[in-house]
Each structure stands twice: as C-alpha cells, then as structure tokens.
Design an enzyme around this catalytic site. Sequence first.
Site, short mmCIF file in Angstrom:
data_model
loop_
_atom_site.label_atom_id
_atom_site.label_comp_id
_atom_site.label_asym_id
_atom_site.label_seq_id
_atom_site.Cartn_x
_atom_site.Cartn_y
_atom_site.Cartn_z
CB SER A 147 -0.85 0.05 1.07
OG SER A 147 -1.68 -1.12 1.29
CB ALA A 148 3.50 2.72 2.30
CD GLU A 176 6.61 -6.78 -3.63
OE1 GLU A 176 6.11 -7.85 -3.14
OE2 GLU A 176 6.48 -5.64 -3.00
CG HIS A 199 -5.28 -4.53 11.53
ND1 HIS A 199 -6.38 -4.48 12.34
CD2 HIS A 199 -5.30 -5.02 10.39
CE1 HIS A 199 -7.26 -4.50 11.36
NE2 HIS A 199 -6.81 -4.87 10.15
#
Length: 505
Positions: free
Chosen positions: A17-18, A38, A445
């Site tokens: 996401s970041a 990545e 999370h």
Amino acid sequence: MTFLTSGHDFIVVGAGSAGCVLAARLSENENARVLLLEVGGRHRLDAAAVPPAWPTLLGSSMDWCSNTVELAATGSAMAWPRGRGLGGSSAMNGMVFSRGHSSSYDAWVEAGAKGWGFADLLPYLKRTENAEGRDRALRGHGGPLTVGPATAPHAVVQALLVAATQTGHPMATDVSGGRDVGFGLTDLNIVDGARQSAADAYLGPALQRPNLEVVTGALTHRVLVERERCTGVEYSVGTDVVTAACTGEVVLAAGAVGSAQLLLLSGIGPQAHLRDVGIELTLNVPGVGANLHDHPMSSVVYRSKQPMAASVNNHGEAFGLVRSDPASDVLDLQILLVAIPYHAMTLPGTEQGYSVAFALMEPRSRGTVRLSCADPAAAPALDPGYYTDERDLQVMATGLRLAREIGLASALDPWRGDEVLPGSDVDGDSGVREYLRKNLLPYFHGVGTCRIGADDAAVVDENLKVQGIDGLRVADASVMPSIVSANTNATVYAIAERAAVLLAG
C-alpha cells in the site's frame, strides 16, 4: 552475476500500500527517477479481485505465509498473513477502509510524534480517497481510492446492526470518518463489485511513466551506508546481485515486518541482537524491531437456523467502535459483524452461520521482530506478544460479553440457532480466558517496529528519517507509535501520502 545501476533519485523498497503510493506520487515529477523494488510477483491470482474470496488468499502465493514464534499466551505458533506482490496486503486483505478515531492519532503526539495528530494527518487522509456524498470538511473527494459502504449488505449483517441498537449502542453517521462513535456500515475498497488495491488505484496509472522502473522478484538484502549516509540498496533477482546507487533518498515501505527486518540486515538496530546473528553493526538503534503489536481478535459464532445467501462483499460489512468501560473516554473495542462463521481453524465450527467478532483496539502488549539469522531470504522471528499484558485479556473478556449481548437481541431471532463458539457452557472468568486464548485470531494489522518519536528508543523522527542516517526514511505501518482504533490500511495510505510530500519537498 553482479551488476551496478545508478541514476536513481528515489529507491522505494516494497510495493504494498505505502510503496505504491510513494512510487506513483514521486514519479509525478518527470525529472525524478524512481526505482520500486518488490520481492513478490507482478501478477495476482484471479480470486484477488473477488471480494468474498479474500479468505482463500491466506496461505497462497500472494501471502508471505509467515508464522509467529511459539506464543507465550497460547503455547503454540500461529499463522501471521501479510501481503506479497504488487499491492501487498491491499491486494489480499478484507477491504475495510476506515480511519481510527481521532483520539488514537492524537495519542501519537502525546507519545512524542510531534505533528502527527489527527488534524495534521487529515489532509493526507482526504487526499487518498473519493468518498462521494460525505462531509467535505472531513472526507476526501477526487482521490485515487473510491470508497464507500457496501451497496448490498448481507441481510444478517443488517439484522446484526439492528441488534446493536437494541442493546443500547448508537448508530454512527460515518463510522469510517474518524469522528463518530457507534455502529454502522464501514467503507470498503470495492468498486463495481471488484477489489480496488493500491496497485489498481495508484501504481497502475503510473506504470507507463518513463521515469518509473518497477522490478519484481527483487529480494532486497540491505541498504548501503557510507559515512552515516544511505547511498543505495543491494538486491537480487534470481542469482543476479544488483547494487543500485541512489543520489536522493531510499524509502523503506516493506511493512512492520519487512522494514524492520531490512534495517536489521543492514546493521541498523540493537547492538546485542546484531552481534548474536553475526551482522556487523552500522548504527546502534535499540528500537528497531521493538514495539510490534496488532489488534487481537476473537469471536462468538452462531449457527443460522435459516439458509444464508452467499455474501457478495467482504463478509464483514459493518462494525462498531465502543468503550469496554462506559465511564472511560477510551474507545478500546471494535465489534465486527460478520456474515460467515469466523474463528480459529483449530476449533470446530459450523458450515452455515454468522459471527459477532471483537478486537482490542488499544492493546498494551508488545512484541518484536528479530532476525533468525543473517540470510536475507530467511524468515524473521515474529512475536506479536498477544496477551502478554493481562489487562488485554480483561478487555477482551468484556468484548465477549458485549458480543453475546448483541447476538441474543431479538432482531436476530429469525436467524439465531445455537451458539457454536464458545458455547453456552463457557462462562466464568477462567473459562472465558481459556476460550480467548484458543480462539485468538490475528487481525493482520501489525504496526510499530520503526516508530516515530524523539526519544532514544524511537527509530524515525517526525519527518520519517531514520535517526542518525541521512538519505534513509521509513514510510509504512511500522512508524506508528501505537495502533489506531480501526483497520490500519487507510492510515497507511495517508502516511505514504505525507511521506511523498516530505520527500518531494
């Protein structure tokens, strides 16, 4: 073979996401040359686009398939999923897009993260989203992520919302906005019936830019530091080892596990631990890999006494943010309303049912990310520290009681069969605590391992710069001093948006 590349103004490690936000925003400047690394693949499984199929992605090729160490609270290890590939966890998570309550961001400032309160972060929270029909003072319009409540919420979830009001809980106007308290339909990253990940919303539109290079299958070994300045990274693709030089800044966006792991592999971390695993010290930063925590979750599961339609969304379309102690200001419990039986896989369940799940939003327990050895390809040792502070179990016991109250409300009479988990025979303090340990679920999370602060245990400063090293920043969930009172993905997007502005400036 060994290769050397140069000419990069920014190197971003991690395309979750970041990382997708950073690569997209930094490459908007056509004069900035951006390299995005990545370790996962470029292509996603077909199921990733299908909202109700997200549980099938756990343990797949899109998952790191990490496991914790043996947990003190349970005496066993547990799976700890985290995303791998373009989009990272946003490509395999439950698609909930919700801010924490403003008080959980303001707690960061109280902990030493100057300038990171809710009002400070609000412009970047708004910048991420297109939340049509919402208060423009609070919600964003025209951002890359189109977010909103489920268009066709499951009938049992709607009944569960009524049940919550019957037990005295208020309904929220905008449960995902960061100001309201109560229950409601949460915003979701679902657009036209399909998942919208960070790769879809941010990275995809930027891929045609000539100044953005994306390398997948790239295992980053370490960041390179010379005379207290980061000068690039070393990574490998297959058997080829590449040294990528950077004239500007390197940004770690590999998440609470990956960013801490990479700092440790680079000799940046607690001196004693690095010595134990045979890594030469670059800089003694005791806080690297400390402060790991997550929202521990558990659930009450009911068998349905009528047939249940298949969910077309993410199964968990609504939640409430509540206080375990009505006399307190602390919003420390999330009650999640789920249209499937959701529980630890080690426990027996039911094929047709629904759940009232509950998660601790302000855990006191803390754990660590540590290296298992000096090999960058080796899995790190993860200990989220669930329930190592007994007070967390006390709050979760209250969560179980509140979940049962909702489950027994009259709105659910047409649906409710027997209580499958924990079962009506589980009562009393010892029985409840035993059940909470058996039905402990990670909420995916993880945060906190490179936290913002000004003290000696902090890893990055208020500008996200690694303390003591120029040209190196961290911008992901790891920088949160404490976890926000919601699913973390919306906050990670905002952290990255702010990081992009800091880097461009």
